[in-house]
Design an enzyme around this catalytic site. Sequence first.
Site, mmCIF file in Angstrom:
data_model
loop_
_atom_site.group_PDB
_atom_site.id
_atom_site.type_symbol
_atom_site.label_atom_id
_atom_site.label_comp_id
_atom_site.label_asym_id
_atom_site.label_seq_id
_atom_site.Cartn_x
_atom_site.Cartn_y
_atom_site.Cartn_z
ATOM 1 N N ASP A 18 0.833 -1.209 0.000
ATOM 2 C CA ASP A 18 0.000 0.000 0.000
ATOM 3 C C ASP A 18 0.869 1.262 0.000
ATOM 4 O O ASP A 18 1.974 1.257 0.545
ATOM 5 C CB ASP A 18 -0.918 -0.018 1.231
ATOM 6 C CG ASP A 18 -2.046 0.991 1.110
ATOM 7 O OD1 ASP A 18 -2.424 1.350 -0.031
ATOM 8 O OD2 ASP A 18 -2.553 1.421 2.161
ATOM 9 N N HIS A 35 2.145 3.382 -9.068
ATOM 10 C CA HIS A 35 1.960 1.957 -9.379
ATOM 11 C C HIS A 35 3.130 1.445 -10.217
ATOM 12 O O HIS A 35 3.620 0.337 -10.019
ATOM 13 C CB HIS A 35 0.647 1.739 -10.128
ATOM 14 C CG HIS A 35 -0.567 2.124 -9.335
ATOM 15 N ND1 HIS A 35 -0.715 1.804 -8.004
ATOM 16 C CD2 HIS A 35 -1.691 2.806 -9.677
ATOM 17 C CE1 HIS A 35 -1.878 2.266 -7.558
ATOM 18 N NE2 HIS A 35 -2.486 2.886 -8.557
ATOM 19 N N LEU A 129 10.853 -20.699 -4.387
ATOM 20 C CA LEU A 129 9.996 -19.682 -3.766
ATOM 21 C C LEU A 129 8.628 -19.730 -4.445
ATOM 22 O O LEU A 129 8.541 -19.659 -5.671
ATOM 23 C CB LEU A 129 10.625 -18.291 -3.936
ATOM 24 C CG LEU A 129 9.751 -17.098 -3.520
ATOM 25 C CD1 LEU A 129 9.481 -17.115 -2.012
ATOM 26 C CD2 LEU A 129 10.415 -15.780 -3.900
HETATM 27 C C1 IPE Z 1 -5.368 -2.749 -0.066
HETATM 28 O O1 IPE Z 1 -5.053 -1.406 -0.250
HETATM 29 C C2 IPE Z 1 -5.369 -3.477 -1.372
HETATM 30 C C3 IPE Z 1 -4.067 -3.625 -2.021
HETATM 31 C C4 IPE Z 1 -2.924 -3.230 -1.557
HETATM 32 C C5 IPE Z 1 -4.089 -4.316 -3.276
HETATM 33 P P1 IPE Z 1 -6.194 -0.308 -0.403
HETATM 34 O O2 IPE Z 1 -5.496 0.990 -0.562
HETATM 35 O O3 IPE Z 1 -7.175 -0.692 -1.425
HETATM 36 O O4 IPE Z 1 -6.918 -0.382 1.034
HETATM 37 P P2 IPE Z 1 -7.793 0.695 1.795
HETATM 38 O O5 IPE Z 1 -8.836 1.186 0.827
HETATM 39 O O6 IPE Z 1 -6.893 1.801 2.221
HETATM 40 O O7 IPE Z 1 -8.356 -0.046 2.979
HETATM 41 C C1 IPE Z 2 -1.632 0.205 -3.344
HETATM 42 O O1 IPE Z 2 -1.413 1.572 -3.383
HETATM 43 C C2 IPE Z 2 -1.855 -0.375 -4.723
HETATM 44 C C3 IPE Z 2 -3.240 -0.808 -4.963
HETATM 45 C C4 IPE Z 2 -4.207 -0.836 -4.075
HETATM 46 C C5 IPE Z 2 -3.560 -1.272 -6.299
HETATM 47 P P1 IPE Z 2 -2.622 2.599 -3.358
HETATM 48 O O2 IPE Z 2 -3.015 2.899 -4.757
HETATM 49 O O3 IPE Z 2 -3.715 2.133 -2.479
HETATM 50 O O4 IPE Z 2 -1.899 3.865 -2.717
HETATM 51 P P2 IPE Z 2 -2.495 4.874 -1.654
HETATM 52 O O5 IPE Z 2 -2.982 4.074 -0.493
HETATM 53 O O6 IPE Z 2 -3.604 5.604 -2.343
HETATM 54 O O7 IPE Z 2 -1.350 5.756 -1.306
HETATM 55 MG MG MG Z 3 -4.117 2.376 -0.500
#
Ligand code: IPE
Ligand code: IPE
Ligand code: MG
Length: 238
Positions: A18, A35, A129
Amino acid sequence: MDALPIPAIPQHVAIVMDGNGRWATARHLPRVAGHNRGVDAVRKTVEAAGKRAVRYLTLFAFSSENWQRPADEVSTLMRLFVAALEREVDALEKNGVRLRVVGDLAAFAPRLRELIGEAERRTAGNDRLHLTVCAAYGGRWDIVQAARALAQRPADEVTEAEFARHLSLAFAPDCDLLIRTGGEQRISNFLLWQAAYAELYFSEALWPDFDALDFDAALAWYATRERRFGRVRARAAA
Ligand code: IPE
Ligand code: IPE
Ligand code: MG
């Protein structure tokens, strides 16, 4: 009473990757730039896990709920997924990594599903792995699809062990260490069943900044935990 297991290297590490969006926003870049950089962090983490002899690495790449993001962000994530598969599978194959992608993949484009199938087939003989990418995945989805598979069975056959055999991570042991980057302290519908006794490690690092040092810091922290699984402390029992 048996000695409690001494945790050293976790067999199964899972990561909620995240913070990509915040990483990009802090640099005045579009979220998709985060990303993009996140893919580099995946490569480094797979290498770090291999080096530390972790057997199972499970990465949360796209949740059931992430379909609700803006359409252009979702399509960019899908494109990145395709590009990463096209680029990285050779190296995975060579380095003894077995790749699996688990989740509700029916919603993915045919081209992406093909690439996933091909990558899984090409790496199926590897055992060093086990890398699992959870995409269009939700812990609740997984539990419901297992329940459906068992729905016609007599109730007394539906044991915990039999249920676990129908989950999408049936091939892996339970998660030992669950890492979440990006500073949030929540599960967000990740491994609801498999993380029942996982040690939880929260890192402030945004996912694109996460590297081998951060991974080692999580392993070092894990090694200090006493896992009790509901029992009493080893010393108290002696
Ligand atoms: C969780 O992250 C999902 C992934 C990392 C793929 P999100 O950014 O979607 O989670 P929330 O919305 O903060 O809970
Ligand atoms: C995690 O990073 C990747 C996915 C959930 C696909 P985020 O896109 O949720 O990044 P933040 O949380 O908005 O910073
Ligand atoms: Mg996120």
